[in-house]
Design a protein around this motif. Structure first.
Motif, PDB file in Angstrom:
ATOM      1  N   THR A  35     -12.484  -1.527   1.439  1.00 10.89           N
ATOM      2  CA  THR A  35     -11.831  -2.467   2.180  1.00 10.89           C
ATOM      3  C   THR A  35     -11.612  -3.799   1.443  1.00 10.89           C
ATOM      4  N   GLU A  50      -8.238  12.089  -2.995  1.00  9.08           N
ATOM      5  CA  GLU A  50      -9.103  11.352  -2.311  1.00  9.08           C
ATOM      6  C   GLU A  50      -9.938  10.293  -3.050  1.00  9.08           C
ATOM      7  N   ASN A  83      -8.087  -0.354  -0.515  1.00  6.84           N
ATOM      8  CA  ASN A  83      -8.034  -0.406   1.019  1.00  6.84           C
ATOM      9  C   ASN A  83      -7.934   1.181   1.496  1.00  6.84           C
ATOM     10  N   SER A  84      -8.385   2.033   0.695  1.00  5.39           N
ATOM     11  CA  SER A  84      -8.480   3.421   0.834  1.00  5.39           C
ATOM     12  C   SER A  84      -9.743   4.010   0.656  1.00  5.39           C
ATOM     13  N   TRP A  85     -10.217   5.115   1.378  1.00  7.65           N
ATOM     14  CA  TRP A  85     -11.395   5.811   0.970  1.00  7.65           C
ATOM     15  C   TRP A  85     -12.642   5.183   1.306  1.00  7.65           C
ATOM     16  N   TYR A 113      -3.560  -0.506  -2.610  1.00  3.03           N
ATOM     17  CA  TYR A 113      -3.699   0.952  -2.239  1.00  3.03           C
ATOM     18  C   TYR A 113      -5.159   1.277  -2.191  1.00  3.03           C
ATOM     19  N   LYS A 147       0.509   3.783  -2.822  1.00  3.00           N
ATOM     20  CA  LYS A 147       0.318   5.341  -2.822  1.00  3.00           C
ATOM     21  C   LYS A 147       1.099   6.326  -3.623  1.00  3.00           C
ATOM     22  N   MET A 186       0.666  -1.130   0.082  1.00  5.09           N
ATOM     23  CA  MET A 186       0.061  -0.103  -0.168  1.00  5.09           C
ATOM     24  C   MET A 186       0.782   1.364  -0.013  1.00  5.09           C
TER      25      MET A 186
END
Length: 139
Positions: free
Chosen positions: A124, A53, A119-121, A116, A39, A35
């Protein structure tokens, strides 16, 4: 002598307990490392269209944040990042008809970006996406 033995036993127990509690599982470490790389790659390859975002650009570039399209079909997501996307898609009930050109990146980089973004914003993904998994996705 008895006190020395107890002290050694207590120290050994403490050290083992500390080591185990701070390590986490290997897959958790692998996911975290992937991750972090993802990013950095996202910031180079993806941010200009999908935004910082993952919110995308309304009616132009679909969101990755809380994205049903992204999360419903991980092999499809791998295909899109690996080979690009052209044509109409529906993301969170909104229709998009844009072009995402192939990024020309390695299977490892595809996996890192997807680890990334999945598993962001608000997304999951409990399964680590691996370069081996990416390599199996064909045109």
């Amino acid at each position: 002598m008895r006190h020395i033995f107890k002290a050694l036993l207590l120290t050994a127990t403490f050290m083992v307990g500390c080591n185990n509690s701070n390590q986490g599982s290997k897959s958790e470490k692998n996911l975290k490392a992937s991750m972090e790389k993802g990013k950095q790659l996202y910031d180079v390859y993806c941010i200009s269209c999908h935004m910082q975002e993952g919110q995308g650009v309304k009616n132009v570039f679909p969101p990755l944040a809380k994205s049903d399209f992204l999360m419903e079909d991980i092999p499809r997501a791998i295909h899109v990042v690996k080979y690009g996307q052209q044509g109409e898609i529906t993301v969170n009930g909104q229709t998009y008809n844009s072009v995402m050109t192939p990024l020309g990146i390695s299977d490892e980089e595809v996996a890192d970006i997807l680890n990334y973004v999945t598993n962001s914003w608000g997304n999951t993904n409990e399964t680590l996406i691996t370069p081996k998994q990416v390599s199996k996705i064909e045109r």
